[in-house]
Design a protein around this motif. Sequence first.
Motif, mmCIF file in Angstrom:
data_model
loop_
_atom_site.group_PDB
_atom_site.id
_atom_site.type_symbol
_atom_site.label_atom_id
_atom_site.label_comp_id
_atom_site.label_asym_id
_atom_site.label_seq_id
_atom_site.Cartn_x
_atom_site.Cartn_y
_atom_site.Cartn_z
ATOM 1 N N MET B 1 -5.792 -1.466 -32.869
ATOM 2 C CA MET B 1 -4.976 -0.811 -31.929
ATOM 3 C C MET B 1 -5.870 -0.398 -30.738
ATOM 4 S SD MET B 1 -1.707 -1.024 -31.418
ATOM 5 C CE MET B 1 -1.062 -0.621 -30.131
ATOM 6 N N GLU B 2 -6.874 0.333 -30.983
ATOM 7 C CA GLU B 2 -7.895 1.003 -30.042
ATOM 8 C C GLU B 2 -8.351 -0.060 -29.132
ATOM 9 O OE1 GLU B 2 -11.076 3.418 -31.133
ATOM 10 O OE2 GLU B 2 -9.707 4.794 -32.047
ATOM 11 N N THR B 3 -8.572 -1.207 -29.605
ATOM 12 C CA THR B 3 -9.195 -2.479 -28.879
ATOM 13 C C THR B 3 -8.211 -2.908 -27.834
ATOM 14 O OG1 THR B 3 -9.261 -3.389 -31.067
ATOM 15 C CG2 THR B 3 -10.870 -3.855 -29.779
ATOM 16 N N ALA B 4 -6.928 -2.911 -28.192
ATOM 17 C CA ALA B 4 -5.829 -3.263 -27.461
ATOM 18 C C ALA B 4 -5.859 -2.284 -26.338
ATOM 19 C CB ALA B 4 -4.629 -3.368 -28.136
ATOM 20 N N TYR B 5 -5.879 -0.977 -26.562
ATOM 21 C CA TYR B 5 -5.741 -0.118 -25.543
ATOM 22 C C TYR B 5 -7.149 -0.233 -24.445
ATOM 23 C CZ TYR B 5 -2.301 2.509 -27.524
ATOM 24 O OH TYR B 5 -0.992 3.241 -28.240
ATOM 25 N N ASN B 6 -8.300 -0.452 -25.191
ATOM 26 C CA ASN B 6 -9.596 -0.967 -24.503
ATOM 27 C C ASN B 6 -9.333 -1.846 -23.537
ATOM 28 O OD1 ASN B 6 -10.675 1.472 -25.617
ATOM 29 N ND2 ASN B 6 -12.022 0.104 -26.846
ATOM 30 N N LEU B 7 -8.875 -2.868 -24.096
ATOM 31 C CA LEU B 7 -8.679 -4.339 -23.103
ATOM 32 C C LEU B 7 -7.544 -3.804 -22.069
ATOM 33 C CD1 LEU B 7 -8.576 -6.940 -25.853
ATOM 34 C CD2 LEU B 7 -10.200 -6.517 -24.437
ATOM 35 N N ILE B 8 -6.574 -3.228 -22.392
ATOM 36 C CA ILE B 8 -5.514 -2.973 -21.398
ATOM 37 C C ILE B 8 -6.098 -2.071 -20.197
ATOM 38 C CG2 ILE B 8 -3.112 -1.578 -20.694
ATOM 39 C CD1 ILE B 8 -2.566 -2.476 -23.563
ATOM 40 N N GLY B 9 -7.083 -1.116 -20.495
ATOM 41 C CA GLY B 9 -7.795 -0.324 -19.637
ATOM 42 C C GLY B 9 -8.600 -1.157 -18.758
ATOM 43 N N LEU B 63 -17.661 2.523 -20.013
ATOM 44 C CA LEU B 63 -17.212 3.699 -20.507
ATOM 45 C C LEU B 63 -15.988 3.270 -21.709
ATOM 46 C CD1 LEU B 63 -17.407 6.714 -18.174
ATOM 47 C CD2 LEU B 63 -19.030 6.299 -19.925
ATOM 48 N N GLY B 64 -15.259 2.553 -21.049
ATOM 49 C CA GLY B 64 -14.013 2.100 -21.694
ATOM 50 C C GLY B 64 -14.340 1.061 -22.839
ATOM 51 N N LYS B 65 -15.544 0.396 -23.028
ATOM 52 C CA LYS B 65 -15.912 -0.701 -24.142
ATOM 53 C C LYS B 65 -16.138 0.283 -25.237
ATOM 54 C CE LYS B 65 -19.538 -3.482 -24.801
ATOM 55 N NZ LYS B 65 -21.003 -3.905 -24.448
ATOM 56 N N ASN B 66 -16.509 1.462 -25.204
ATOM 57 C CA ASN B 66 -17.085 2.135 -26.607
ATOM 58 C C ASN B 66 -15.608 2.942 -26.848
ATOM 59 O OD1 ASN B 66 -19.659 1.376 -26.441
ATOM 60 N ND2 ASN B 66 -20.141 2.755 -24.966
#
Lengths: 384, 66
Positions: B1-9, B63-66
């Motif tokens: 789920m976190e990856t999805a948020y990161n990708l959206i960001g 920053l969003g990548k991590n």
Amino acid sequence: MIFTAFATAQAQEHNGDYAFDDEIESDGGKVNTKEEIDSYIDHHLKDSHDFHLFSYSDDAGVRKHVGFSLPVIVWSSEGLKFFMSSKFHHDDDGKVLVNDGDATFTKLHSKIYELDKGAAAIKFDADHHPTNAHRVFDMSITKSVFGLLFIGLLMLLVFGALAKQYRTKKIPTGFGRVLEPLVLYVRDEIARPNIGETKYRKYMGYLLTVFFLIWISNLLGLTPFGFNITGQIAVTVCLALFTFIIVQFSGNKDYWMHIFWMPGVPVLMKIALIPIELIGLLTKPFSLLVRLFANITAGHVVVMGLIALMITLKAQFGIVGSTGLSIFLTLFLSVIELLVAFLQAFIFTMLSALFIGMAVAEHDHHEHAGADEDDVDEVRERFI
Amino acid sequence: METAYNLIGAGLIVIGGGIGLGQIGGKAMEAIARQPEAAGKIQTAMIIIGALLEGLAFGALLLGKN
């Protein structure tokens, strides 16, 4: 030219070594699947302890690597150790151990580890972190260090020769004619308008150095030697740190006044502005370093991704089709990267000059007039 | 789920950066068309602002990548 000759000589010299070491290679270093391509790109983005130009399988099916090794210099528990990276036999998973005196080293993901006393093989915990080995202080001449040293030497020779020419003649000859417009470009387009007529001379040395260093290392990154110097965050951090220090040390009264006691606003606002200005102080070099690092890294990733198209699209387009497409796209992107290489050097230098200019700018004081400016004019006259 | 948020960001960052770069480029073109003799100065200013914007976008991406 010298570099190419040196590289070729080195490569030939070490070909022999490498060709016989290869029973250790288990997977053969082939890159076929998506995961292998990903790890190959990741590996390229990192600094490494040797140059790896290409690999191939000979008739007997033995994998051979062509490249040349670089010296490894580490500070271990047994003191300073020095050996060539060819001793690792291209291993990057901690399988090959190198004994040097009482210390045992191994290479894991481009980092050198020293095994604890009595350990015969490296052990990993669940997260694939080594449990019986520790990192050592690594002063090796890695690929990036080698590149930086090479650029430093090149710049010293080329610009030293250019500077020497001005002693005897007004117009440089030979390669100096190529360099002079570039130097003048940095002076007239970057330093003068941003720092100001009277003060720019002091900073020309730094700006020229940083401009040509970044430009040449970006261009080196486009050669098949696989340099990725400005794509190492340590390098860009260091460059941005230089700019930061120079800006702070050349900041005048007005500069510090604008940070700690902003003129022309109410007292409450002055206090509220202090933390904001302090953050602004730090974000400037931070954005400098991130911009350069991310641009170069992104460029390398895209170029390598396009090269990898010839493997990933082999099933759909056939060997000739996928290779042709890959070459066409890579060529196209490489030309853009040539522009980016210059643009990033320009931007870094330009913003450095801008920040320095902000720090040394005079605000309606007119303290410097007359004698001071005449001196500068005179010096400039002599320089031209 | 976190990856999805990161990708959206990351997508949002790229959209924002794209809008910003488009604005800068478009306005610079207009300005150059209006005053072709100032093209050099406008171009330099355009590149500086573009670089600042790009730095911001890249910073957010990292920053969003991590």
